[in-house]
Scaffold this motif. Sequence first.
Motif, PDB file in Angstrom:
ATOM      1  N   THR A  91      -2.124  10.408  15.660  1.00  0.00           N
ATOM      2  CA  THR A  91      -1.942   9.168  14.901  1.00  0.00           C
ATOM      3  C   THR A  91      -1.726   7.964  15.800  1.00  0.00           C
ATOM      4  O   THR A  91      -1.706   6.825  15.309  1.00  0.00           O
ATOM      5  CB  THR A  91      -0.760   9.301  13.925  1.00  0.00           C
ATOM      6  OG1 THR A  91       0.359   9.821  14.644  1.00  0.00           O
ATOM      7  CG2 THR A  91      -1.110  10.217  12.758  1.00  0.00           C
ATOM      8  N   GLU A  95       0.656   9.620   6.002  1.00  0.00           N
ATOM      9  CA  GLU A  95       1.217   9.800   4.656  1.00  0.00           C
ATOM     10  C   GLU A  95       1.994  11.105   4.551  1.00  0.00           C
ATOM     11  O   GLU A  95       3.104  11.146   4.016  1.00  0.00           O
ATOM     12  CB  GLU A  95       0.112   9.752   3.601  1.00  0.00           C
ATOM     13  CG  GLU A  95      -0.484   8.386   3.409  1.00  0.00           C
ATOM     14  CD  GLU A  95      -1.681   8.376   2.468  1.00  0.00           C
ATOM     15  OE1 GLU A  95      -2.124   9.455   2.016  1.00  0.00           O
ATOM     16  OE2 GLU A  95      -2.183   7.280   2.181  1.00  0.00           O
ATOM     17  N   ALA A 100       3.983   2.159  10.711  1.00  0.00           N
ATOM     18  CA  ALA A 100       4.270   2.084   9.277  1.00  0.00           C
ATOM     19  C   ALA A 100       5.765   1.852   9.044  1.00  0.00           C
ATOM     20  O   ALA A 100       6.148   1.049   8.189  1.00  0.00           O
ATOM     21  CB  ALA A 100       3.808   3.359   8.578  1.00  0.00           C
ATOM     22  N   ARG A 158      -4.872   8.529   8.495  1.00  0.00           N
ATOM     23  CA  ARG A 158      -4.111   7.970   7.361  1.00  0.00           C
ATOM     24  C   ARG A 158      -3.403   9.078   6.583  1.00  0.00           C
ATOM     25  O   ARG A 158      -2.217   8.968   6.244  1.00  0.00           O
ATOM     26  CB  ARG A 158      -5.025   7.170   6.444  1.00  0.00           C
ATOM     27  CG  ARG A 158      -4.280   6.460   5.308  1.00  0.00           C
ATOM     28  CD  ARG A 158      -5.207   5.722   4.359  1.00  0.00           C
ATOM     29  NE  ARG A 158      -6.004   6.669   3.586  1.00  0.00           N
ATOM     30  CZ  ARG A 158      -7.301   6.934   3.770  1.00  0.00           C
ATOM     31  NH1 ARG A 158      -7.981   6.305   4.700  1.00  0.00           N
ATOM     32  NH2 ARG A 158      -7.925   7.819   3.022  1.00  0.00           N
ATOM     33  N   GLN A 159      -4.116  10.167   6.302  1.00  0.00           N
ATOM     34  CA  GLN A 159      -3.512  11.281   5.571  1.00  0.00           C
ATOM     35  C   GLN A 159      -2.371  11.927   6.360  1.00  0.00           C
ATOM     36  O   GLN A 159      -1.382  12.384   5.778  1.00  0.00           O
ATOM     37  CB  GLN A 159      -4.578  12.332   5.237  1.00  0.00           C
ATOM     38  CG  GLN A 159      -5.589  11.858   4.203  1.00  0.00           C
ATOM     39  CD  GLN A 159      -6.758  12.820   4.101  1.00  0.00           C
ATOM     40  OE1 GLN A 159      -6.661  13.826   3.399  1.00  0.00           O
ATOM     41  NE2 GLN A 159      -7.842  12.533   4.809  1.00  0.00           N
ATOM     42  N   ASP A 167       0.833  -1.203   0.000  1.00  0.00           N
ATOM     43  CA  ASP A 167       0.000   0.000   0.000  1.00  0.00           C
ATOM     44  C   ASP A 167       0.873   1.262   0.000  1.00  0.00           C
ATOM     45  O   ASP A 167       2.100   1.200   0.151  1.00  0.00           O
ATOM     46  CB  ASP A 167      -0.979  -0.011   1.182  1.00  0.00           C
ATOM     47  CG  ASP A 167      -0.314   0.159   2.544  1.00  0.00           C
ATOM     48  OD1 ASP A 167       0.916   0.330   2.613  1.00  0.00           O
ATOM     49  OD2 ASP A 167      -1.033   0.126   3.545  1.00  0.00           O
ATOM     50  N   ALA A 168       0.219   2.404  -0.178  1.00  0.00           N
ATOM     51  CA  ALA A 168       0.935   3.682  -0.325  1.00  0.00           C
ATOM     52  C   ALA A 168       1.768   4.012   0.912  1.00  0.00           C
ATOM     53  O   ALA A 168       2.904   4.485   0.792  1.00  0.00           O
ATOM     54  CB  ALA A 168      -0.053   4.807  -0.624  1.00  0.00           C
ATOM     55  N   ILE A 169       1.226   3.772   2.092  1.00  0.00           N
ATOM     56  CA  ILE A 169       1.958   4.083   3.316  1.00  0.00           C
ATOM     57  C   ILE A 169       3.192   3.191   3.437  1.00  0.00           C
ATOM     58  O   ILE A 169       4.284   3.671   3.769  1.00  0.00           O
ATOM     59  CB  ILE A 169       1.033   3.990   4.543  1.00  0.00           C
ATOM     60  CG1 ILE A 169       0.060   5.179   4.545  1.00  0.00           C
ATOM     61  CG2 ILE A 169       1.833   3.938   5.842  1.00  0.00           C
ATOM     62  CD1 ILE A 169      -0.980   5.153   5.638  1.00  0.00           C
ATOM     63  N   SER A 170       3.056   1.918   3.140  1.00  0.00           N
ATOM     64  CA  SER A 170       4.211   1.015   3.193  1.00  0.00           C
ATOM     65  C   SER A 170       5.265   1.411   2.169  1.00  0.00           C
ATOM     66  O   SER A 170       6.469   1.331   2.440  1.00  0.00           O
ATOM     67  CB  SER A 170       3.773  -0.436   2.962  1.00  0.00           C
ATOM     68  OG  SER A 170       2.952  -0.877   4.019  1.00  0.00           O
ATOM     69  N   GLN A 171       4.825   1.847   0.997  1.00  0.00           N
ATOM     70  CA  GLN A 171       5.776   2.303  -0.023  1.00  0.00           C
ATOM     71  C   GLN A 171       6.551   3.524   0.457  1.00  0.00           C
ATOM     72  O   GLN A 171       7.767   3.612   0.261  1.00  0.00           O
ATOM     73  CB  GLN A 171       5.047   2.608  -1.333  1.00  0.00           C
ATOM     74  CG  GLN A 171       4.550   1.375  -2.046  1.00  0.00           C
ATOM     75  CD  GLN A 171       3.729   1.701  -3.285  1.00  0.00           C
ATOM     76  OE1 GLN A 171       3.409   2.862  -3.568  1.00  0.00           O
ATOM     77  NE2 GLN A 171       3.367   0.673  -4.026  1.00  0.00           N
ATOM     78  N   LEU A 172       5.852   4.459   1.083  1.00  0.00           N
ATOM     79  CA  LEU A 172       6.521   5.643   1.627  1.00  0.00           C
ATOM     80  C   LEU A 172       7.525   5.249   2.706  1.00  0.00           C
ATOM     81  O   LEU A 172       8.663   5.745   2.716  1.00  0.00           O
ATOM     82  CB  LEU A 172       5.497   6.629   2.191  1.00  0.00           C
ATOM     83  CG  LEU A 172       4.642   7.380   1.184  1.00  0.00           C
ATOM     84  CD1 LEU A 172       3.482   8.088   1.884  1.00  0.00           C
ATOM     85  CD2 LEU A 172       5.483   8.389   0.398  1.00  0.00           C
ATOM     86  N   ALA A 191       5.976  11.335   3.799  1.00  0.00           N
ATOM     87  CA  ALA A 191       6.381  12.024   2.567  1.00  0.00           C
ATOM     88  C   ALA A 191       7.267  13.222   2.901  1.00  0.00           C
ATOM     89  O   ALA A 191       8.253  13.493   2.195  1.00  0.00           O
ATOM     90  CB  ALA A 191       5.151  12.461   1.776  1.00  0.00           C
TER      91      ALA A 191
END
Length: 166
Positions: A29, A148, A36, A144-145, A2-7, A152
């Motif tokens: 959070t 992220e 993450a 979640r945001q 997922d996007a968070i794991s990729q980051l 990032a």
Amino acid sequence: MDAISQLAAQLGQDLRALGAQVSTAESCTGGGIAEAITRIPGSSAWFEAGYVTYSNAQKTRQLDVPPGLFTSVGAVSREVVEAMVRGAQQKSSARFSVAVSGVAGPDGGSAEKPVGTVWLAWANGEQLITRKRLFAGDRDAVRRQTVEAALAGLIRLAAGENPDQG
């Protein structure tokens, strides 16, 4: 992945290349940023510590946030996340750090700080950058945001860029 794991994986590659470590100081959070990061194999090489300081008392006890800030500017403020990020750096000795404090909802918002208001702070040594964001959606979406945005921003900071762009 997922996007968070990729980051988180990208952050790990970047920090490993720099020989640097990161710490997190989290409120809204609830440890999501640290979770993450630690889902990435080998993260022990670049993740130093995570502080989940949900209450104001713990922000003071664990991260040395001056207690007077809570009455003067509130927990969801530039001043508090700046103190949180500096406290995380000092306590962990990590070069990089991120701190977040916000109103995830569904309650707790005000006209001045509506649900979705989040302050983020990133630090690289002496460099410190803060950013106020207003995220949309329910509690899970806001959290979640925030995760992220925190990750990032760390990636951009590790690359020598401004973490609050993008």
